[in-house]
Design a protein around this motif. Sequence first.
Motif, PDB file in Angstrom:
ATOM      1  N   ASN A 128      -9.593   3.566   1.230  1.00 44.03           N
ATOM      2  CA  ASN A 128      -8.147   3.441   1.421  1.00 44.03           C
ATOM      3  C   ASN A 128      -7.482   4.799   1.673  1.00 44.03           C
ATOM      4  OD1 ASN A 128      -8.436   0.732   1.046  1.00 44.03           O
ATOM      5  ND2 ASN A 128      -7.417   0.633  -0.941  1.00 44.03           N
ATOM      6  N   VAL A 132     -10.150  -1.500   7.296  1.00 37.72           N
ATOM      7  CA  VAL A 132      -9.057  -1.573   6.321  1.00 37.72           C
ATOM      8  C   VAL A 132      -7.714  -1.427   7.026  1.00 37.72           C
ATOM      9  CG1 VAL A 132      -7.972  -0.359   4.377  1.00 37.72           C
ATOM     10  CG2 VAL A 132     -10.439  -0.786   4.368  1.00 37.72           C
ATOM     11  N   GLN A 165      -6.730  -4.594   8.770  1.00 37.00           N
ATOM     12  CA  GLN A 165      -6.303  -5.643   7.852  1.00 37.00           C
ATOM     13  C   GLN A 165      -4.896  -5.379   7.289  1.00 37.00           C
ATOM     14  OE1 GLN A 165      -9.306  -5.780   4.818  1.00 37.00           O
ATOM     15  NE2 GLN A 165     -10.943  -6.344   6.243  1.00 37.00           N
ATOM     16  N   ASP A 166      -4.635  -4.133   6.902  1.00 35.38           N
ATOM     17  CA  ASP A 166      -3.400  -3.824   6.172  1.00 35.38           C
ATOM     18  C   ASP A 166      -2.310  -3.203   7.038  1.00 35.38           C
ATOM     19  OD1 ASP A 166      -4.796  -4.690   3.960  1.00 35.38           O
ATOM     20  OD2 ASP A 166      -5.432  -2.665   3.380  1.00 35.38           O
ATOM     21  N   PHE A 191      -0.115   1.694   6.813  1.00 35.59           N
ATOM     22  CA  PHE A 191       0.116   1.230   5.442  1.00 35.59           C
ATOM     23  C   PHE A 191      -0.414   2.224   4.411  1.00 35.59           C
ATOM     24  CE2 PHE A 191      -1.277  -1.067   1.622  1.00 35.59           C
ATOM     25  CZ  PHE A 191      -0.076  -1.655   1.233  1.00 35.59           C
ATOM     26  N   HIS A 192      -1.619   2.721   4.605  1.00 38.97           N
ATOM     27  CA  HIS A 192      -2.255   3.569   3.592  1.00 38.97           C
ATOM     28  C   HIS A 192      -1.812   5.031   3.671  1.00 38.97           C
ATOM     29  CE1 HIS A 192      -4.830   0.486   1.897  1.00 38.97           C
ATOM     30  NE2 HIS A 192      -5.033   0.052   3.134  1.00 38.97           N
ATOM     31  N   LYS A 239       1.208   5.648   3.066  1.00 43.19           N
ATOM     32  CA  LYS A 239       2.245   5.579   2.032  1.00 43.19           C
ATOM     33  C   LYS A 239       3.514   6.328   2.444  1.00 43.19           C
ATOM     34  CE  LYS A 239      -1.032   4.892  -1.743  1.00 43.19           C
ATOM     35  NZ  LYS A 239      -1.521   5.365  -3.073  1.00 43.19           N
TER      36      LYS A 239
END
Length: 645
Positions: free
Chosen positions: A566, A611, A614-615, A619-620, A622
Motif C-alpha cells: 500500500n 492495488v 482496485q482502490d 488513493f494510497h 493520502k
Amino acid sequence: MGVNSKVGSELGKELIGISIDGVSEKGITEIDNFINGKKSRLEHILSEENMRKEYVAEENIDFVIAELKHLLSKVEITDELIRVCRYNPEDLKDFLWSEYRRNKNIIENESDIEKGLDAVAKTLIELVRESEEFEKNLLIQISNTVDDANIEIKKISDYMHKNYGSMNEEIQMILVIVQMILEQIHNKDSKENDIKREEKFKNNKKQDYIDNWNSRLFLHLDNEERAITLADAFIMPEFDYCMRFGMIEFSDDDNMEDIIGKFLNYNRTSAMLILGDPGIGKTSITSWIANKYENNSDIIIIRFRDWESEELEKGLWKAIYNTLGCEKKDLKDKILIIDGYDEIKNTKRLLLNKFFNSLLDFNNFKLIITSRVSYISEEYFHYAFKLLPFNIERMERFYEIITGDELDKEKISCENLDILGIPVILYMAIMSNIDITENNTKPELYNRIFAERGGIFDRFCYRGVGYDARANPLRDRENIKKYLDFLQNMAFTMFERNSLSIKREDCQIPTLDFLGNEISVLEFPIKHFFENVETNIEFIHKSIYEYFVSEYIFMSICKGLDLSVNKFAGKLGKLLKSNKLSFEILEFLRYKIKNSILIGKFNLIRDAFQVMLQDGMTFHTKKYYKNVVERELCIFANMLEIIHL
C-alpha cells in the motif's frame, strides 16, 4: 556718446538684418516645401485626375478609388516587399492584385481595378527608385540650412571684430565677457561631448566574447594537460536554412562563415537569426565573430540575460539605448549582436512586434540574434539558420583537437549523432574517457558520463581540474553524491512542473564543504551542465534533463522496495501524478531497470499496480488533488509504461 550711439544703432540694424531665427525659419520652410513636394506625388496616385489619365471609366472612378484606398489600408507597403518584387511594377501589381482578390468571391469592374493598380504600382516603384536621391537631396537641404546659419553667425563675429576699436570701454568689456562666456559654453559642450563619446557603447560585451574565445575549455581549466581553448577547438557547424527573405545572394556552397561575412558587409538594414539546440555552438559563433572582427568598431554585443523584466517593459529599443548609453542615431552603420534570446525574462510577443516594426527606420543597421529553437519566430527576420549537430567528419576533427589522437571514423555509429554531435556533449564524453567508437546507446553513454566513479566527476577528483591540485571539494565522494542528488532533484522538479527551467530563487541549492567553508554547488566548472545559473536553472541539453528525471524515478522506486504494498503504491502515485513520461525518459528507465536488482523484483511493482487499480491511482498517496481525474489518468498511463518495461 554720439559715436557710441551710432555704433550701437548700426550693430542693432546688422543683428536684426541677419537674425538667426529668421534664417532657421527660412530653412525649415524650404525643407518643409521640399518634403511636401514628394508627399503630393503620393497623394496624386489615387486622385480622380490620375484615374482619368489611366483611362478608368468615368462612372467607375469613385468606386475604384475607394477600393484601392481600402486595399492600401490593409496591405503594408514596406521596403522589403518592394525588394521581393524586384523593384518591378508588374511584380508589385501582381502582388496587390492577388491581395485584392483574396477575400472577394466576385470582382466588379475588374479591368478598371487593374488599371488603378497599375498606376499605384508604377508610382510606388518610381518613388522607391528615387528614394536614395530623395534622401540625399533632403540631407543637402538640411546641411545648407545649417551652413546658412553658420555664415550669418560668422558675419556677427566679423562685424564685432571690425568695429571693436570704435567702441567705448564699456562695450568692449561687455564683448570680452560675452566672448569668455561663449568660450566656456563651447569648452563645456566639447568636454561633455567627449565624455558622451567615451560612454557610448560602454556595456559592449565584445571584449568578453573575445576573452571567451581565447579561454580554456571548462574541463581544461588549471590542469596539467594541453591548454585547449575555444579558439583551438571550435569547428564551424553546418546549418539548415529556415528563412531567406532578404536580398543577399547566398550560394549553395556558402558555409556559415561565408554567410556571416556577406551579412556583415551588406549595406542595407537587415536581421539574422541563428537557432540551435543547447550546447551546439551559438555563443561560440558569437565569440568567433567578436574575435575575427576584433578591429571592427561597428560590432556591438550584448546579452538578453543581462536585462531584468522591468527594463524591458518600456520596450527593447529603450533597453538597448539605456544599456549602451547611446541614441538611435548612434546605431547607424552598426552591427548589433544580442546573444541568447531564450534567456530573456520577458518573452511577450508584443516586445518583438514593436521592436521589429521600428527596425527599418535605421540606416544600414544589421542585427543578429541567437536563440534556442522554438523560443522565437523566424518570421521577424530576413534570414534564419538552424545549426546542425556534427557529422562524423567533424566529430573526427574535434576528437583529434581534444585528445591529440586520431579517431577511426569508420567505427563511429550514426545512430547517436543527434547526441554525440552536440559539441558540449561530445566534449564531456571524450573527457570522461568514453570510447565514442563503441556503439553505445544513449542511456549507456549518459550512465557512463554521470557515473559516480569512472565518469566526468573523475576530472575533478584528480589533478585539480577547476581547483588546484591540493584541494578540490569534489574529491570528497560525499560531495559528489550530494551534487548528483541536486541534479536529480532539479530535473524531477522541472518534470513535475512540465517546464525545462526553474527560477533560481525557487530552488534549494545545496552547499558543499570546502576547506572548512560551505560553497554553492553551482560555483564549479561543472556548472556548465546548466545553460544559465544566474537567473534560471536549465540543463544544457534536454537529454541531460531526461536522464536525471529517470535517475530520480529509478532511485525512488529502489528505495521503496522494502515498503508495504500500500505504501509503495502511494509512493508510485506521488512520483507519476503530474506529467507523462516521455519516450526518452522511459528509454533511460528501461536501461536502468534491466541493469539493476529491479529486473528480479518487478513483481512488487505489479502488485502495487493491482492495488492501485482496485482502490484508485491516487488513493494510497493520502493526498487530495485538484483535477483528480487527470491525475488518475496520468498515473495509470505512466504505470502501464513502467509495467511494460
